[in-house]
Design a protein around this motif. Structure first.
Motif, PDB file in Angstrom:
ATOM      1  N   LEU A  77       0.838  -1.203   0.000  1.00 24.65           N
ATOM      2  CA  LEU A  77       0.000   0.000   0.000  1.00 24.65           C
ATOM      3  C   LEU A  77       0.876   1.257   0.000  1.00 24.65           C
ATOM      4  O   LEU A  77       0.584   2.241  -0.676  1.00 24.65           O
ATOM      5  N   HIS A  98      -0.964  14.076   9.266  1.00 27.30           N
ATOM      6  CA  HIS A  98      -2.154  13.553   8.584  1.00 27.30           C
ATOM      7  C   HIS A  98      -3.414  14.195   9.167  1.00 27.30           C
ATOM      8  O   HIS A  98      -4.287  14.671   8.433  1.00 27.30           O
ATOM      9  N   PHE A 109     -15.869  18.131   2.323  1.00 25.96           N
ATOM     10  CA  PHE A 109     -16.508  16.805   2.307  1.00 25.96           C
ATOM     11  C   PHE A 109     -17.558  16.617   3.400  1.00 25.96           C
ATOM     12  O   PHE A 109     -17.994  15.496   3.666  1.00 25.96           O
ATOM     13  N   ALA A 279      -8.722   7.996  -6.548  1.00 23.29           N
ATOM     14  CA  ALA A 279      -9.456   7.315  -5.465  1.00 23.29           C
ATOM     15  C   ALA A 279     -10.957   7.523  -5.607  1.00 23.29           C
ATOM     16  O   ALA A 279     -11.751   6.713  -5.168  1.00 23.29           O
ATOM     17  N   GLY A 280     -11.333   8.650  -6.222  1.00 18.72           N
ATOM     18  CA  GLY A 280     -12.758   8.955  -6.311  1.00 18.72           C
ATOM     19  C   GLY A 280     -13.410   8.404  -7.565  1.00 18.72           C
ATOM     20  O   GLY A 280     -14.629   8.430  -7.686  1.00 18.72           O
ATOM     21  N   THR A 283     -13.326   3.580  -7.812  1.00 20.02           N
ATOM     22  CA  THR A 283     -13.997   3.001  -6.639  1.00 20.02           C
ATOM     23  C   THR A 283     -15.524   3.116  -6.788  1.00 20.02           C
ATOM     24  O   THR A 283     -16.252   2.126  -6.707  1.00 20.02           O
ATOM     25  N   LEU A 338     -22.159  -2.219  -1.551  1.00 21.39           N
ATOM     26  CA  LEU A 338     -20.911  -1.937  -0.825  1.00 21.39           C
ATOM     27  C   LEU A 338     -20.508  -3.124   0.049  1.00 21.39           C
ATOM     28  O   LEU A 338     -19.329  -3.427   0.202  1.00 21.39           O
ATOM     29  N   ARG A 349      -1.997  -3.519   6.509  1.00 22.17           N
ATOM     30  CA  ARG A 349      -1.424  -2.701   7.581  1.00 22.17           C
ATOM     31  C   ARG A 349      -0.225  -3.446   8.159  1.00 22.17           C
ATOM     32  O   ARG A 349      -0.133  -4.665   8.061  1.00 22.17           O
ATOM     33  N   SER A 427     -16.492  -0.818   4.118  1.00 21.29           N
ATOM     34  CA  SER A 427     -16.061  -0.588   2.734  1.00 21.29           C
ATOM     35  C   SER A 427     -15.337   0.737   2.573  1.00 21.29           C
ATOM     36  O   SER A 427     -14.493   0.892   1.700  1.00 21.29           O
ATOM     37  N   PHE A 428     -15.707   1.728   3.416  1.00 17.52           N
ATOM     38  CA  PHE A 428     -15.014   3.018   3.372  1.00 17.52           C
ATOM     39  C   PHE A 428     -13.947   3.077   4.464  1.00 17.52           C
ATOM     40  O   PHE A 428     -13.527   4.152   4.862  1.00 17.52           O
ATOM     41  N   SER A 429     -13.544   1.903   4.969  1.00 15.38           N
ATOM     42  CA  SER A 429     -12.601   1.799   6.079  1.00 15.38           C
ATOM     43  C   SER A 429     -13.176   2.499   7.320  1.00 15.38           C
ATOM     44  O   SER A 429     -14.398   2.691   7.397  1.00 15.38           O
ATOM     45  N   THR A 434     -10.634   6.891   7.595  1.00 18.23           N
ATOM     46  CA  THR A 434     -11.919   6.709   6.926  1.00 18.23           C
ATOM     47  C   THR A 434     -11.900   7.448   5.596  1.00 18.23           C
ATOM     48  O   THR A 434     -11.400   8.575   5.523  1.00 18.23           O
ATOM     49  N   GLY A 437     -14.069  10.693   1.010  1.00 22.19           N
ATOM     50  CA  GLY A 437     -15.119  10.975   0.036  1.00 22.19           C
ATOM     51  C   GLY A 437     -16.352  10.089   0.172  1.00 22.19           C
ATOM     52  O   GLY A 437     -17.124   9.964  -0.775  1.00 22.19           O
ATOM     53  N   PHE A 440     -19.678  11.725  -0.598  1.00 22.85           N
ATOM     54  CA  PHE A 440     -19.601  12.084  -2.003  1.00 22.85           C
ATOM     55  C   PHE A 440     -19.979  10.850  -2.845  1.00 22.85           C
ATOM     56  O   PHE A 440     -20.845  10.900  -3.733  1.00 22.85           O
ATOM     57  N   ALA A 441     -19.356   9.696  -2.516  1.00 15.59           N
ATOM     58  CA  ALA A 441     -19.596   8.463  -3.284  1.00 15.59           C
ATOM     59  C   ALA A 441     -21.050   8.006  -3.138  1.00 15.59           C
ATOM     60  O   ALA A 441     -21.690   7.602  -4.117  1.00 15.59           O
ATOM     61  N   MET A 445     -23.744   7.707  -6.209  1.00 14.76           N
ATOM     62  CA  MET A 445     -24.406   6.436  -6.569  1.00 14.76           C
ATOM     63  C   MET A 445     -25.925   6.585  -6.519  1.00 14.76           C
ATOM     64  O   MET A 445     -26.639   6.077  -7.389  1.00 14.76           O
TER      65      MET A 445
HETATM   66  C1  HEM Z   1     -17.585   3.542  -3.412  1.00 12.84           C
HETATM   67  C2  HEM Z   1     -16.612   4.415  -3.433  1.00 12.84           C
HETATM   68  C3  HEM Z   1     -15.430   4.433  -2.514  1.00 12.84           C
HETATM   69  C4  HEM Z   1     -14.922   3.457  -1.706  1.00 12.84           C
HETATM   70  C5  HEM Z   1     -15.460   2.050  -1.485  1.00 12.84           C
HETATM   71  C6  HEM Z   1     -13.760   4.022  -1.039  1.00 12.84           C
HETATM   72  C7  HEM Z   1     -12.987   3.333  -0.125  1.00 12.84           C
HETATM   73  C8  HEM Z   1     -11.897   3.873   0.547  1.00 12.84           C
HETATM   74  C9  HEM Z   1     -11.088   3.163   1.506  1.00 12.84           C
HETATM   75  C10 HEM Z   1     -11.290   1.710   1.933  1.00 12.84           C
HETATM   76  C11 HEM Z   1     -10.129   4.018   1.946  1.00 12.84           C
HETATM   77  C12 HEM Z   1      -9.046   3.709   2.983  1.00 12.84           C
HETATM   78  C13 HEM Z   1      -7.857   3.015   2.354  1.00 12.84           C
HETATM   79  C14 HEM Z   1      -6.831   2.659   3.395  1.00 12.84           C
HETATM   80  O1  HEM Z   1      -6.649   3.395   4.371  1.00 12.84           O
HETATM   81  O2  HEM Z   1      -6.175   1.628   3.253  1.00 12.84           O
HETATM   82  C15 HEM Z   1     -10.332   5.277   1.267  1.00 12.84           C
HETATM   83  C16 HEM Z   1      -9.550   6.400   1.466  1.00 12.84           C
HETATM   84  C17 HEM Z   1      -9.752   7.586   0.811  1.00 12.84           C
HETATM   85  N1  HEM Z   1     -10.759   7.873  -0.087  1.00 12.84           N
HETATM   86 FE1  HEM Z   1     -12.232   6.639  -0.700  1.00 12.84          FE
HETATM   87  N2  HEM Z   1     -13.587   5.312  -1.454  1.00 12.84           N
HETATM   88  C18 HEM Z   1     -14.592   5.615  -2.348  1.00 12.84           C
HETATM   89  C19 HEM Z   1     -14.796   6.826  -2.974  1.00 12.84           C
HETATM   90  C20 HEM Z   1     -14.067   7.959  -2.765  1.00 12.84           C
HETATM   91  C21 HEM Z   1     -14.339   9.252  -3.346  1.00 12.84           C
HETATM   92  C22 HEM Z   1     -15.502   9.558  -4.287  1.00 12.84           C
HETATM   93  C23 HEM Z   1     -13.363  10.094  -2.918  1.00 12.84           C
HETATM   94  C24 HEM Z   1     -13.151  11.564  -3.209  1.00 12.84           C
HETATM   95  C25 HEM Z   1     -14.068  12.381  -3.588  1.00 12.84           C
HETATM   96  C26 HEM Z   1     -12.480   9.349  -2.040  1.00 12.84           C
HETATM   97  C27 HEM Z   1     -11.386   9.869  -1.400  1.00 12.84           C
HETATM   98  C28 HEM Z   1     -10.604   9.176  -0.497  1.00 12.84           C
HETATM   99  C29 HEM Z   1      -9.450   9.766   0.166  1.00 12.84           C
HETATM  100  C30 HEM Z   1      -8.939  11.199   0.006  1.00 12.84           C
HETATM  101  C31 HEM Z   1      -8.906   8.771   0.995  1.00 12.84           C
HETATM  102  C32 HEM Z   1      -7.678   8.890   1.891  1.00 12.84           C
HETATM  103  C33 HEM Z   1      -8.075   9.235   3.311  1.00 12.84           C
HETATM  104  C34 HEM Z   1      -6.897   9.335   4.261  1.00 12.84           C
HETATM  105  O3  HEM Z   1      -5.880   8.641   4.076  1.00 12.84           O
HETATM  106  O4  HEM Z   1      -7.019  10.086   5.249  1.00 12.84           O
HETATM  107  N3  HEM Z   1     -12.944   8.052  -1.977  1.00 12.84           N
HETATM  108  N4  HEM Z   1     -11.413   5.168   0.424  1.00 12.84           N
END
Ligand code: HEM
Length: 493
Positions: A77, A98, A109, A279-280, A283, A338, A349, A427-429, A434, A437, A440-441, A445
């Protein structure tokens, strides 16, 4: 160590351990979800070169891992984040740095901010309809490509405030190439990651930035072009706001506006461009594709959802006044998509220090000992088993392996420990990292499904085939291994 005695699947290869079974099975989860049934929600398996890894799907342990500073990104990662998103991205930051950056980015957001983006999502969703309306009345189309391009449009307009047509075409092209690059997941890529993972982070980062391979050159180019596009957007917004011009509703405008508070610098904003665009995009696009696939194979469910949507549209005074959170079946379908298809199914990790993880129930070790906690040594790699957690029968029901949105509506699920930000899913951790987004996602959807189901019906083509693979994110692939998920589409209005 205790880990040695945690039961788990046998390994058939010293070089690959169980990694090929986990990452490249014929169908995603073929081994992982059967190991869950055999060994339970915590098991040991082999990584490359004989290293023990732990798969953790136990909710108490997961909650601890995602919330604790004792666990940081694992080597694969870490490589991905450095290459794809760059060191200025929030994902590359750690600890208080961070937290500071996240707090600064948060205004873009929040629930209120995301609600203000609704008209842009609606415009993007109508764009999909326009593309489909150009086809004949009934036809087959690759919905995964359709959603990828819509998600790219959405993130570009909502984050940068810039329609994709106004972006540098070189940036659009490299972004697409990078999204396709994840398809190159292979046994040699797994081995390459494992070899890089052995190196200390400092040397690993130096190597990644300087290795002259074609793929790395592409990633560096994409990052540079993204940062350039982000910097341009930031400058435009700064000038507009300084002149007192009409501010548009987008993430960057909100963030540029907050620079005066001192929480962020302009480079902190532009440095997120590559992360947000990548990422946005895929996913959200892939979650949507999996959800629509499930609706295409259950026409009765699809029709019930269509009626719910049409009733809501009929009752709304104007189409943009719809409150998508008030559509129970729509939200149940999104939650179930999801749950069944977490696009990042097992983020890696590594323990930054010697520590202990507590479990929600006792497990029996191979030496007969019963334990409810597992001591973890510094450097131990752990997979946070999001996909496995979301298939635990005691939590989600005996039919946890089935797509059944009704479970969200009929009270048949056991309430479990709250782990993630949305619907108790991971799914969004969760915790400090966390997904920024997630709201937003979810809104994207909701809007796209409403738009499409109110105007088209979807069925599976004859002889339909797709395979789901983990290639950076979960993706649908066709027989040839290309990213594709074709559905038959019929206009209904
Ligand atoms: C269904 C859609 C999405 C899923 C399932 C998803 C899932 C995830 C997961 C699991 C992580 C954590 C990864 C880790 O720490 O190992 C993450 C981090 C992140 N996601 Fe999403 N994501 C989605 C959509 C989005 C969208 C639309 C955006 C932006 C508009 C976004 C922006 C981010 C960002 C910026 C992080 C980093 C957060 C950090 O490290 O503090 N994601 N996402």
């Amino acid at each position: 160590s205790t880990i040695r005695h945690v039961p788990g699947p046998p390994s058939t290869s010293w070089i690959f351990g169980n990694m090929l079974q986990l990452i490249l099975p014929p169908q995603h989860g073929d081994y992982e979800y059967s190991w869950l049934n055999i060994y339970g929600s915590v098991y040991r398996f082999k990584g490359c070169f004989g290293n023990d890894r732990l798969m953790v799907a136990d909710p108490t342990a997961l909650k601890h891992i995602v919330n604790s500073p004792d666990f940081v990104f694992g080597p694969t990662l870490d490589i991905l984040v450095q290459c794809l998103f760059g060191e200025r991205s929030v994902m590359a930051r750690e600890g208080t740095d961070h937290q500071r950056l996240r707090a600064g980015l948060n205004p873009g957001f929040t629930a209120a901010a995301v609600r203000s983006y609704q008209p842009i999502f609606e415009k993007v969703a109508q764009g999909i309809t326009e593309k489909l309306e150009h086809e004949s009345e009934s036809f087959s189309t690759d919905i995964s490509a359709l959603f990828s391009s819509a998600a790219f449009d959405a993130i570009s307009e909502v984050a940068l405030g810039c329609p994709t047509g106004n972006l540098d075409p070189k940036f659009v092209k490299t972004n697409l190439e990078v999204s396709h690059l994840t398809l190159s997941q292979s046994a040699s890529a797994i081995l390459g990651d494992a070899l890089l993972g052995i190196l200390p982070p400092y040397i690993r980062h130096k190597l990644i930035l300087n290795l002259p391979t074609k793929n790395l050159r592409l990633l560096h180019a994409q990052r540079a072009l993204a940062t350039e596009a982000g910097a341009r957007a930031v400058c435009e917004k700064r000038d507009l706001l300084a002149k007192g011009g009409d501010a548009t509703e987008d993430v960057f405008t909100l963030l540029v506006d907050s620079v005066s508070t001192g929480a962020l610098g302009f480079e902190d904003i532009s440095g997120q461009t590559s992360l947000l665009m990548l990422a946005g995009g895929e996913t959200t696009a892939n979650t949507l594709a999996f959800g629509l696939f499930e609706l295409a194979r259950d026409s009765e469910l699809q029709q019930r959802l269509r009626v719910e949507i049409q009733d809501a549209l009929g009752a709304a005074t104007n189409p943009t006044s719809i409150s998508y959170d008030n559509l129970p079946l729509l939200n149940a379908v999104i939650k179930e998509s999801l749950r069944m298809y977490p696009v990042i199914p097992f983020p890696e990790r590594v323990a930054a220090t010697n520590t202990v993880i507590h479990l929600s129930h006792e497990i029996t070790l191979t030496n007969g000992q019963r334990v409810k906690q597992i001591p973890i040594r510094k450097g131990q790699v752990i997979m946070t088993g999001i996909g496995s957690f979301q298939r635990i029968e005691e939590i989600w029901g005996r039919d946890a392996n089935k797509f059944r949105p009704g479970r969200w509506l009929d009270g048949s699920m056991r309430s479990a420990e709250a782990v993630g930000p949305f619907a108790n899913l991971l799914s969004f951790s969760g915790g400090a990292r966390t997904c920024l987004g997630w709201r937003f996602a979810v809104l994207e959807m909701q809007v796209i499904l409403c738009e499409l189901l109110s105007k088209f019906s979807f069925t599976l083509p004859a002889g339909h085939f797709h395979r789901i693979r983990f290639v950076g994110v979960l993706q649908p692939l066709d027989e040839k291994g290309d990213k594709r998920l074709s559905l038959c589409v019929k206009r209904i209005l």
